[in-house]
Design a protein around this motif. Sequence first.
Motif, PDB file in Angstrom:
ATOM      1  N   GLN A 153       0.842  -1.188  -0.060  1.00  0.00           N
ATOM      2  CA  GLN A 153      -0.214  -0.016   0.046  1.00  0.00           C
ATOM      3  C   GLN A 153       0.651   1.348  -0.155  1.00  0.00           C
ATOM      4  OE1 GLN A 153       0.515  -1.800   2.716  1.00  0.00           O
ATOM      5  NE2 GLN A 153       0.035  -1.024   4.604  1.00  0.00           N
ATOM      6  N   HIS A 154       2.207   0.985   0.181  1.00  0.00           N
ATOM      7  CA  HIS A 154       3.092   2.290   0.219  1.00  0.00           C
ATOM      8  C   HIS A 154       3.824   2.171  -0.928  1.00  0.00           C
ATOM      9  CE1 HIS A 154       1.501   3.107   4.471  1.00  0.00           C
ATOM     10  NE2 HIS A 154       2.119   1.775   4.642  1.00  0.00           N
ATOM     11  N   VAL A 155       3.461   2.553  -2.072  1.00  0.00           N
ATOM     12  CA  VAL A 155       4.115   2.532  -3.156  1.00  0.00           C
ATOM     13  C   VAL A 155       3.959   3.826  -3.938  1.00  0.00           C
ATOM     14  CG1 VAL A 155       3.932   0.128  -3.941  1.00  0.00           C
ATOM     15  CG2 VAL A 155       2.134   1.780  -4.731  1.00  0.00           C
ATOM     16  N   MET A 156       5.087   4.378  -4.867  1.00  0.00           N
ATOM     17  CA  MET A 156       5.168   5.784  -5.248  1.00  0.00           C
ATOM     18  C   MET A 156       4.480   5.626  -6.831  1.00  0.00           C
ATOM     19  SD  MET A 156       8.888   6.919  -4.201  1.00  0.00           S
ATOM     20  CE  MET A 156       8.855   8.519  -4.766  1.00  0.00           C
ATOM     21  N   ASP A 157       3.036   5.579  -6.746  1.00  0.00           N
ATOM     22  CA  ASP A 157       2.270   5.463  -7.948  1.00  0.00           C
ATOM     23  C   ASP A 157       1.677   6.892  -8.093  1.00  0.00           C
ATOM     24  OD1 ASP A 157       0.425   5.396  -5.903  1.00  0.00           O
ATOM     25  OD2 ASP A 157      -0.275   3.481  -6.434  1.00  0.00           O
ATOM     26  N   ALA A 158       0.762   7.010  -9.135  1.00  0.00           N
ATOM     27  CA  ALA A 158       0.066   8.097  -9.250  1.00  0.00           C
ATOM     28  C   ALA A 158      -0.509   8.580  -8.017  1.00  0.00           C
ATOM     29  CB  ALA A 158      -0.916   7.919 -10.585  1.00  0.00           C
ATOM     30  N   ASP A 159      -1.389   7.594  -7.382  1.00  0.00           N
ATOM     31  CA  ASP A 159      -2.226   7.967  -6.254  1.00  0.00           C
ATOM     32  C   ASP A 159      -1.315   8.792  -5.396  1.00  0.00           C
ATOM     33  OD1 ASP A 159      -4.714   7.643  -4.745  1.00  0.00           O
ATOM     34  OD2 ASP A 159      -3.494   6.450  -3.552  1.00  0.00           O
ATOM     35  N   TYR A 160      -0.192   8.027  -4.803  1.00  0.00           N
ATOM     36  CA  TYR A 160       0.912   8.626  -3.981  1.00  0.00           C
ATOM     37  C   TYR A 160       1.110   9.940  -4.432  1.00  0.00           C
ATOM     38  CZ  TYR A 160       5.333   9.673  -1.646  1.00  0.00           C
ATOM     39  OH  TYR A 160       6.455  10.177  -1.234  1.00  0.00           O
ATOM     40  N   PHE A 161       1.542  10.486  -5.406  1.00  0.00           N
ATOM     41  CA  PHE A 161       1.863  11.746  -5.792  1.00  0.00           C
ATOM     42  C   PHE A 161       0.681  12.777  -5.952  1.00  0.00           C
ATOM     43  CE2 PHE A 161       5.392   9.363  -7.992  1.00  0.00           C
ATOM     44  CZ  PHE A 161       6.536  10.373  -7.340  1.00  0.00           C
ATOM     45  N   ARG A 162      -0.411  12.227  -6.170  1.00  0.00           N
ATOM     46  CA  ARG A 162      -1.665  13.058  -5.951  1.00  0.00           C
ATOM     47  C   ARG A 162      -1.925  13.522  -4.630  1.00  0.00           C
ATOM     48  NH1 ARG A 162      -7.187  11.330  -5.133  1.00  0.00           N
ATOM     49  NH2 ARG A 162      -6.633   9.056  -5.374  1.00  0.00           N
ATOM     50  N   ARG A 163      -1.490  12.638  -3.536  1.00  0.00           N
ATOM     51  CA  ARG A 163      -1.735  12.878  -2.108  1.00  0.00           C
ATOM     52  C   ARG A 163      -0.725  14.004  -1.805  1.00  0.00           C
ATOM     53  NH1 ARG A 163      -2.018   7.436  -1.352  1.00  0.00           N
ATOM     54  NH2 ARG A 163       0.249   7.159  -0.567  1.00  0.00           N
ATOM     55  N   ILE A 164       0.489  13.962  -2.572  1.00  0.00           N
ATOM     56  CA  ILE A 164       1.758  14.602  -2.180  1.00  0.00           C
ATOM     57  C   ILE A 164       1.172  16.180  -2.589  1.00  0.00           C
ATOM     58  CG2 ILE A 164       4.091  15.491  -2.745  1.00  0.00           C
ATOM     59  CD1 ILE A 164       3.514  13.284  -0.527  1.00  0.00           C
ATOM     60  N   TYR A 221      -6.126  16.282   6.376  1.00  0.00           N
ATOM     61  CA  TYR A 221      -6.842  14.995   6.547  1.00  0.00           C
ATOM     62  C   TYR A 221      -7.188  14.435   5.075  1.00  0.00           C
ATOM     63  CZ  TYR A 221      -9.117  10.397   7.876  1.00  0.00           C
ATOM     64  OH  TYR A 221      -9.851   9.277   7.939  1.00  0.00           O
ATOM     65  N   LEU A 222      -8.053  15.397   4.540  1.00  0.00           N
ATOM     66  CA  LEU A 222      -8.454  15.206   3.177  1.00  0.00           C
ATOM     67  C   LEU A 222      -7.435  15.186   2.183  1.00  0.00           C
ATOM     68  CD1 LEU A 222     -11.426  17.795   3.296  1.00  0.00           C
ATOM     69  CD2 LEU A 222     -11.728  15.284   3.211  1.00  0.00           C
ATOM     70  N   ALA A 223      -6.230  15.987   2.657  1.00  0.00           N
ATOM     71  CA  ALA A 223      -5.257  15.879   1.539  1.00  0.00           C
ATOM     72  C   ALA A 223      -4.425  14.453   1.574  1.00  0.00           C
ATOM     73  CB  ALA A 223      -4.149  17.027   1.904  1.00  0.00           C
ATOM     74  N   ASN A 224      -4.567  13.867   2.790  1.00  0.00           N
ATOM     75  CA  ASN A 224      -3.993  12.576   2.637  1.00  0.00           C
ATOM     76  C   ASN A 224      -4.848  11.455   1.871  1.00  0.00           C
ATOM     77  OD1 ASN A 224      -1.782  10.601   3.796  1.00  0.00           O
ATOM     78  ND2 ASN A 224      -3.524   9.858   4.958  1.00  0.00           N
ATOM     79  N   ARG A 225      -5.974  11.984   1.300  1.00  0.00           N
ATOM     80  CA  ARG A 225      -6.932  11.199   0.636  1.00  0.00           C
ATOM     81  C   ARG A 225      -6.843  11.638  -0.925  1.00  0.00           C
ATOM     82  NH1 ARG A 225     -11.057   8.862   3.855  1.00  0.00           N
ATOM     83  NH2 ARG A 225     -11.691   7.913   2.011  1.00  0.00           N
TER      84      ARG A 225
END
Length: 297
Positions: A113-124, A163-167
């Motif tokens: 669940q901790h991978v640097m994919d598109a979802d990860y960069f969207r959260r950052i 909290y929302l940013a983490n989503r």
Amino acid sequence: MAHRPINLHLVSDSTGETLNSIARATLARFEDHHVIHHRWSLIRSRLQLDRVLEGLNHEPGPVLFTLVDRSLRHALEEACQRLGVPCLSVLDQVMDLLASQIGAQAREKRAAQHVMDADYFRRIDAMHYVLSHDDGQGTAGIAEADVCLVGVSRSSKTPTCFYLANRGIKAANVPIVPGAKLPPELDNPPCPVVGLTIDTHALIEIRRHRLKLIGGEGVRQDTNDYIDHDSVKAEILAARRLCTARGWPVIDVTRRSIEETAATVLQLMDAWHQRREKPPHQPHDPAAQVLAGRGAG
């Protein structure tokens, strides 16, 4: 009736966030019992596991774990059996259920669940957005927001936005200040706007604590209005009337956790997009309804 303390060991080969969330959710139902948490994260070698087993020997107690490596799992389970303490792999039943439905076995992948994919960069990206648009900063950037929170000072706008940013949600927040106009970007907002309100007594206590942290009256000259009961009550009422006049839904955060508030914001975002027949920023989160519980205030 006094209860003896219980040692709970949380053993993970990753950050341990999954175990912490499960433990927090379940232990909330045992408020009268004292549980001592022993968190063991990033356990990926036998040497690291030996430290866990040493701690388990010293302070035995039930073990919840998420370990992918078969040899480490086996060693931990053997040690628990020898000590006579229960041991549970918290994801096994869920994985078995999904595997039976999908018709394929899950890959043995640590920290999947901790991978640097598109979802990860969207959260950052969302986190950077919140930092740049907190407390009314960069109001022109509201055009890029997925949601905007408004409310009086200290009504939990900032922590909810983070909290929302983490989503992966870009959340701006704008304070409603007595006598000050809202930015023109909110006259015809391009995203849902949600108001946050709070009980007068609760807000006064939060503000008093805030004043102590920042140095009290020496820092603010308007301290009396800031925590005066009648002034605060009028401020909250005016903010709520403003939201009503503009058709913005309002959430009472007085007895809500940040997670519950954020879940309700997600529900209101979905409703806003559905009214406009426009797809929301991200798929509907089925967990939001469970967390929100009571719906909007």
